[in-house]
Design a protein around this motif. Structure first.
Motif, PDB file in Angstrom:
ATOM      1  N   LEU A   1     -24.197  52.556 -33.713  1.00 25.34           N
ATOM      2  CA  LEU A   1     -23.562  53.646 -32.982  1.00 25.34           C
ATOM      3  C   LEU A   1     -23.851  53.463 -31.495  1.00 25.34           C
ATOM      4  O   LEU A   1     -25.012  53.447 -31.072  1.00 25.34           O
ATOM      5  CB  LEU A   1     -24.088  54.993 -33.463  1.00 25.34           C
TER       6      LEU A   1
ATOM      7  N   ASN B   1     -23.448  54.941 -27.849  1.00 24.20           N
ATOM      8  CA  ASN B   1     -23.161  56.130 -27.046  1.00 24.20           C
ATOM      9  C   ASN B   1     -22.868  55.686 -25.616  1.00 24.20           C
ATOM     10  O   ASN B   1     -23.725  55.094 -24.956  1.00 24.20           O
ATOM     11  CB  ASN B   1     -24.351  57.093 -27.061  1.00 24.20           C
TER      12      ASN B   1
ATOM     13  N   SER C   1     -18.313  64.930 -26.672  1.00 24.76           N
ATOM     14  CA  SER C   1     -18.515  63.630 -27.313  1.00 24.76           C
ATOM     15  C   SER C   1     -19.912  63.535 -27.916  1.00 24.76           C
ATOM     16  O   SER C   1     -20.101  62.906 -28.971  1.00 24.76           O
ATOM     17  CB  SER C   1     -18.278  62.486 -26.318  1.00 24.76           C
TER      18      SER C   1
ATOM     19  N   GLN D   1     -20.632  63.071 -31.853  1.00 26.95           N
ATOM     20  CA  GLN D   1     -21.551  62.053 -32.354  1.00 26.95           C
ATOM     21  C   GLN D   1     -22.569  62.665 -33.303  1.00 26.95           C
ATOM     22  O   GLN D   1     -22.888  62.085 -34.349  1.00 26.95           O
ATOM     23  CB  GLN D   1     -22.269  61.383 -31.189  1.00 26.95           C
TER      24      GLN D   1
ATOM     25  N   ILE E   1     -28.815  53.372 -33.189  1.00 24.36           N
ATOM     26  CA  ILE E   1     -28.161  54.100 -32.090  1.00 24.36           C
ATOM     27  C   ILE E   1     -28.624  53.518 -30.766  1.00 24.36           C
ATOM     28  O   ILE E   1     -29.832  53.388 -30.521  1.00 24.36           O
ATOM     29  CB  ILE E   1     -28.486  55.604 -32.141  1.00 24.36           C
TER      30      ILE E   1
ATOM     31  N   SER F   1     -19.077  56.264 -29.284  1.00 22.13           N
ATOM     32  CA  SER F   1     -18.957  57.668 -28.899  1.00 22.13           C
ATOM     33  C   SER F   1     -18.821  57.733 -27.384  1.00 22.13           C
ATOM     34  O   SER F   1     -19.726  57.303 -26.659  1.00 22.13           O
ATOM     35  CB  SER F   1     -20.198  58.446 -29.360  1.00 22.13           C
TER      36      SER F   1
END
Length: 213
Positions: A5, A7, A19, A23, A41, A97
């Motif tokens: 993931l 960000n 956002s 997420q 992440i 994200s």
């Protein structure tokens, strides 16, 4: 299944951003549905991401092409870039994200893309055009928040650059088998309830598609 993931919000710890909230909804679903799966992440705005600059990636690529030794600073930058690429290729489920910034992806996300769009690593050139190398069931899920609405078939639809750019880079260029998009849009003109009414439905549908066998 290993999921990465990414960000791409500069203010990634601020839960007021749609956002970031989107997420968090995704993370909750992953933990509930796949508690034993690995979720990594990364926050792009707390990482030192190499950039295409005269004394950065550009110099490194030129030296590597000519088989010239890198200086210590360049060697460290090359190591950072290689680590990002290795991590990226090691995950078959990629989630981004991000908010929209001036109708496009954030600047740090573009820097990240420059470290993974690497010839002979994620795609290759042939006489008939480029060919994606990431064809082993790699998938991308884009979680995007925007102040405006881009699906009303009006003048803003033609400005929907960010998802189109990411879709083409991942599927057309790198060979990803699937692209899913969840929008939390209209955040500047709709109520939060209206935004989430559509976004939650989109997330539920995209989540199933993203992880289906």
């Amino acid at each position: 299944m290993k999921t990465l993931l990414i960000n791409a919000h500069p203010d990634f710890t601020n839960r007021n951003h749609f956002s970031v909230q989107l997420q968090e909804k995704f993370i909750e679903k992953v933990k509930h549905e796949f508690p034993d799966d690995e979720l990594t992440i990364i926050n792009l705005y707390e990482l030192d991401i190499p950039r295409i600059e005269a004394d950065g990636l550009l110099a490194i690529w030129n030296k590597q092409k000519s088989d010239i030794a890198l200086n210590p600073t360049e060697a460290e930058i090359a190591k950072q870039s290689a680590a990002l690429l290795t991590q990226f290729k090691d995950h078959h489920r990629i989630v981004i994200s991000t908010p929209l910034h001036n109708f496009n992806i954030t600047s740090r996300l573009k820097d990240y893309m420059d470290n993974i769009l690497i010839a002979r690593e994620t795609f290759k050139y042939t006489e008939s055009g480029s060919v994606g190398l990431m064809t082993d069931d790699y998938r991308l899920l884009l979680l995007q928040a925007s102040g405006g609405i881009y699906t009303n078939n009006d003048r803003y639809t033609a400005l929907d650059f960010a998802p189109n750019y990411l879709k083409e880079m991942f599927t057309n260029i790198m060979g990803f088998s699937q692209f899913d998009l969840v929008r939390a849009q209209g955040t500047d003109i709709l109520s939060a309830d209206q935004v989430w009414e559509h976004a939650n439905l989109d997330l539920e549908k995209a989540f199933r598609h993203f992880y289906e066998n």
